[in-house]
Design a protein around this motif. Structure first.
Motif, mmCIF file in Angstrom:
data_model
loop_
_atom_site.group_PDB
_atom_site.id
_atom_site.type_symbol
_atom_site.label_atom_id
_atom_site.label_comp_id
_atom_site.label_asym_id
_atom_site.label_seq_id
_atom_site.Cartn_x
_atom_site.Cartn_y
_atom_site.Cartn_z
ATOM 1 N N GLY A 223 24.769 45.450 56.339
ATOM 2 C CA GLY A 223 26.225 45.612 56.313
ATOM 3 C C GLY A 223 26.876 44.735 55.259
ATOM 4 N N LEU A 224 26.445 43.476 55.166
ATOM 5 C CA LEU A 224 26.990 42.577 54.150
ATOM 6 C C LEU A 224 26.677 43.069 52.733
ATOM 7 C CD1 LEU A 224 26.271 39.068 55.700
ATOM 8 C CD2 LEU A 224 28.503 40.138 55.343
ATOM 9 N N ALA A 225 25.469 43.580 52.530
ATOM 10 C CA ALA A 225 25.103 44.098 51.210
ATOM 11 C C ALA A 225 25.965 45.293 50.832
ATOM 12 C CB ALA A 225 23.620 44.482 51.182
ATOM 13 N N VAL A 226 26.237 46.166 51.789
ATOM 14 C CA VAL A 226 27.106 47.321 51.529
ATOM 15 C C VAL A 226 28.513 46.859 51.205
ATOM 16 C CG1 VAL A 226 28.183 49.345 52.602
ATOM 17 C CG2 VAL A 226 25.727 48.954 52.851
ATOM 18 N N LEU A 227 29.028 45.876 51.950
ATOM 19 C CA LEU A 227 30.380 45.366 51.683
ATOM 20 C C LEU A 227 30.474 44.720 50.304
ATOM 21 C CD1 LEU A 227 31.349 43.851 55.150
ATOM 22 C CD2 LEU A 227 32.328 45.869 54.041
ATOM 23 N N VAL A 228 29.471 43.931 49.917
ATOM 24 C CA VAL A 228 29.477 43.290 48.600
ATOM 25 C C VAL A 228 29.426 44.350 47.500
ATOM 26 C CG1 VAL A 228 28.115 41.840 47.032
ATOM 27 C CG2 VAL A 228 28.552 41.083 49.375
ATOM 28 N N ALA A 229 28.593 45.359 47.676
ATOM 29 C CA ALA A 229 28.497 46.426 46.673
ATOM 30 C C ALA A 229 29.814 47.184 46.571
ATOM 31 C CB ALA A 229 27.355 47.376 47.023
ATOM 32 N N ALA A 230 30.459 47.467 47.708
ATOM 33 C CA ALA A 230 31.743 48.177 47.701
ATOM 34 C C ALA A 230 32.814 47.325 47.020
ATOM 35 C CB ALA A 230 32.148 48.527 49.122
ATOM 36 N N LYS A 231 32.824 46.038 47.315
ATOM 37 C CA LYS A 231 33.812 45.138 46.699
ATOM 38 C C LYS A 231 33.639 45.122 45.189
ATOM 39 C CE LYS A 231 34.949 40.311 46.246
ATOM 40 N NZ LYS A 231 34.074 39.377 45.612
ATOM 41 N N ARG A 232 32.416 45.002 44.732
ATOM 42 C CA ARG A 232 32.152 44.983 43.288
ATOM 43 C C ARG A 232 32.565 46.294 42.637
ATOM 44 N NH1 ARG A 232 26.382 41.848 42.528
ATOM 45 N NH2 ARG A 232 27.177 39.803 43.120
ATOM 46 N N ALA A 233 32.275 47.409 43.300
ATOM 47 C CA ALA A 233 32.633 48.707 42.732
ATOM 48 C C ALA A 233 34.143 48.891 42.673
ATOM 49 C CB ALA A 233 31.991 49.830 43.551
ATOM 50 N N LEU A 234 34.863 48.416 43.683
ATOM 51 C CA LEU A 234 36.315 48.597 43.726
ATOM 52 C C LEU A 234 37.052 47.637 42.824
ATOM 53 C CD1 LEU A 234 36.778 49.203 47.546
ATOM 54 C CD2 LEU A 234 36.966 50.891 45.713
ATOM 55 N N LEU A 235 36.533 46.437 42.652
ATOM 56 C CA LEU A 235 37.227 45.423 41.860
ATOM 57 C C LEU A 235 36.741 45.331 40.426
ATOM 58 C CD1 LEU A 235 37.506 42.572 44.514
ATOM 59 C CD2 LEU A 235 39.206 44.295 43.885
#
Length: 161
Positions: A145-157
């Motif tokens: 879950g943390l890896a998915v959140l970090v990847a999503a944050k990087r993609a969005l920002l």
């Protein structure tokens, strides 16, 4: 570093595709050895490589992976020590190689095929042994879950190019 991580990713992807081909096309399966009952043939933590064979072809001496009658949803691997097909269905008795006595129950095989061990990967199944603990499963879920959140944050920002 980027090249190395790319090579690791490609290697993992090819390994996953290769395993999928083995499973789907060749009907190969995998089953971890969970206890020392099959020692010295297989040790706890080994990963059995199995192949589905027709139930009628199961023979005395085969190591089969069967459902545990006392624990629904769990499977175990033991050696077939007797086989009876006289009543139209196959009934086997099994025994772990390290156990002094045969398993207490005879098992009626109702499926068309049975996974039979064709090899093993020593110590590879240790990860499956860890999965028996609830805290390990929870930790894996949290990490994924943390890896998915970090990847999503990087993609969005990520700044627009």
């Amino acid at each position: 570093m980027r090249v190395l991580s790319g090579l690791l990713l490609v290697t993992a992807a090819l390994g996953a595709v290769g395993a999928a081909v083995l499973v789907v096309v060749l009907h190969v399966g995998f089953a971890p050895v969970l206890s020392p009952s099959m020692s010295p043939s297989f040790e706890a933590g080994d990963l059995l490589v199995t192949r589905s064979v027709p139930t009628a072809d199961v023979a005395v001496g085969d190591v089969v992976v069967l459902p545990r009658p006392d624990a629904p949803g769990e499977r175990y691997a033991h050696r077939v020590i007797s086989r009876d097909a006289s009543g139209g269905e196959v009934v086997v008795r099994t025994k772990g190689d390290a156990n002094p006595a045969e398993d207490p129950q005879a098992l009626r095989i109702v499926s068309d095929t049975v996974p039979v061990a064709v090899g093993d990967l020593p110590a590879v199944g240790r990860a499956a042994l860890l999965g028996q603990h609830a805290w390990v499963r929870v930790a894996l879920i949290v990490l994924i879950g943390l890896a998915v959140l970090v990847a999503a944050k990087r993609a969005l920002l990520r700044p627009a190019r």
